[in-house]
Design a protein around this motif. Structure first.
Motif: not given
Length: 370
Positions: A178-181, A183-192
């Motif tokens: 999540l922290e890497l996400t 830092r990369l400036g990602a706007a979205r995250f998907s968890l499965s």
């Protein structure tokens, strides 16, 4: 009740909002989590004239539908994937693509930006080179991060999303991912959760108890995981940082499941042009769950080699199957497996013939994709 869980009967039931397209079932990785470990299938690439036919037909739908390049291969490995993105954008579709990020070098990044890709999802299942390699079976994480940093520096579009498949061996990495996400400036995250295609993966699931727990009347967050301190803490962090990474899973009273592909009003197209109702049924595969190996034959409703997408989508047999999915009167096979039927996803004990979707982990809120 959330709008997405309401019955589609009486609404614009036959509207197509999204199409998942598998450009290829070939991949440059051999992840331990992949369906491909149980395959005995031909491998290939979607022919570009076939794709052009799909795009031509999509233009006839209102909207037009969004296009998601994914499936069970690496889309960036298709020699004409950039042309595919460009063609889908030309008819006005919102275009997404999921990748492992290895082939996203400077040239590919520039071409995808120029083609107009709206959203790029990258699968990252570990926060360190060691944990990533433990799942993906390849030491590629530093190169992938460098690729994404260069992409970010070039353009705000495509929007970046990160997807994470949780299991026992990597759940401790979720906060760092999540922290890497961020830092990369990602706007979205998907968890499965992981879908166990092998016995080794069955040992990794985080929902062994949840399979047998009824869904609360108020619904539950998807993906469903067994409640314990570390998992609950990680889920709370996901919800806090990326609320869209989880969804409410609230089937109506008396229902045994909810098909996410139906409620996205989507269709899925295999690399060879076969059209199915969802991604998991595009390929024959075997699930290992509750000590049983359950084989799922593929299930498709027509071939684009023989007739157009609109004709297949509006075929009475396909429309009838969508209504059957909406009713979801299937036996609860994923939580049962106590009869002589669970070895193959054929007829269930309610009399439904293949596909009997009561054993589908996607429909039970355990597996989800962007």
């Amino acid at each position: 009740m959330p709008e997405e869980t309401e019955s589609l009967i009486g609404s614009d039931f036959d509207r197509l909002d999204k199409i998942y397209i598998e450009p290829t079932n070939r991949c440059n990785l051999d992840c331990r989590t992949c369906m491909r470990h149980g395959w005995e299938e031909e491998l290939g690439f979607m022919e570009f004239p076939l794709f052009e036919m799909i795009v031509g037909d999509l233009g006839a739908f209102p909207g037009p539908p969004g296009v998601f390049f994914g499936g069970f291969g690496e889309p960036l490995g298709h020699p004409r994937i950039v042309d595919m993105v460009k063609a889908a954008k030309a008819i006005g579709s919102e275009v997404e693509l999921v990748s492992n990020g290895i082939l996203l070098d400077d040239g590919m990044a520039e071409r995808l930006i120029t083609a107009g890709l709206d959203r790029l999802w990258v699968s990252i299942d570990g926060a360190s080179p060691e944990s990533y390699a433990d799942v993906r079976l390849g030491d590629y994480l530093p190169a992938i991060i460098a690729n994404l940093e260069r992409l970010n520096a070039r353009s705000a579009k495509p929007e970046l999303g990160i997807s994470f498949v949780a299991m026992k061996r990597n759940i401790a990495d979720l906060p760092a991912v999540l922290e890497l996400t961020r830092r990369l400036g990602a706007a979205r995250f998907s968890l499965s959760n992981v879908e166990p295609y092998t016995w080794d993966m069955e040992k990794e699931i985080l929902y062994a108890r949840s399979l047998f727990e009824p869904i609360a009347a108020a619904g539950s967050l998807s993906p469903r995981l067994d409640a314990n301190g570390s998992v609950l803490e990680a889920m709370a962090q996901v919800v806090r940082l990326f609320p869209g990474a989880v969804s409410e899973f609230s089937p109506e009273a008396g229902r045994t499941g909810l098909c996410p592909f139906l409620h996205r009003r989507s269709a899925s197209v295999r690399w060879d042009g076969r059209v199915g109702p969802c991604l998991p049924l595009l390929h024959a595969h075997t699930l290992r769950i509750n000590g049983h190996a359950r084989t799922w034959p593929d299930f498709t409703l027509g071939s684009l080699v023989e007739r157009g997408l609109s004709a297949i989508w509006r075929d009475p047999a396909y429309s009838a199957f969508r209504r059957k999915l909406d009713e979801f009167s299937f036996a609860p096979c994923s939580t049962c497996n106590s009869c002589d039927l669970p070895d193959e996803n054929g007829e269930d004990c309610f009399g439904n013939i293949h596909p009997a979707c009561g054993g589908c982990l996607w429909s039970q809120g355990f597996i989800q994709c962007p």
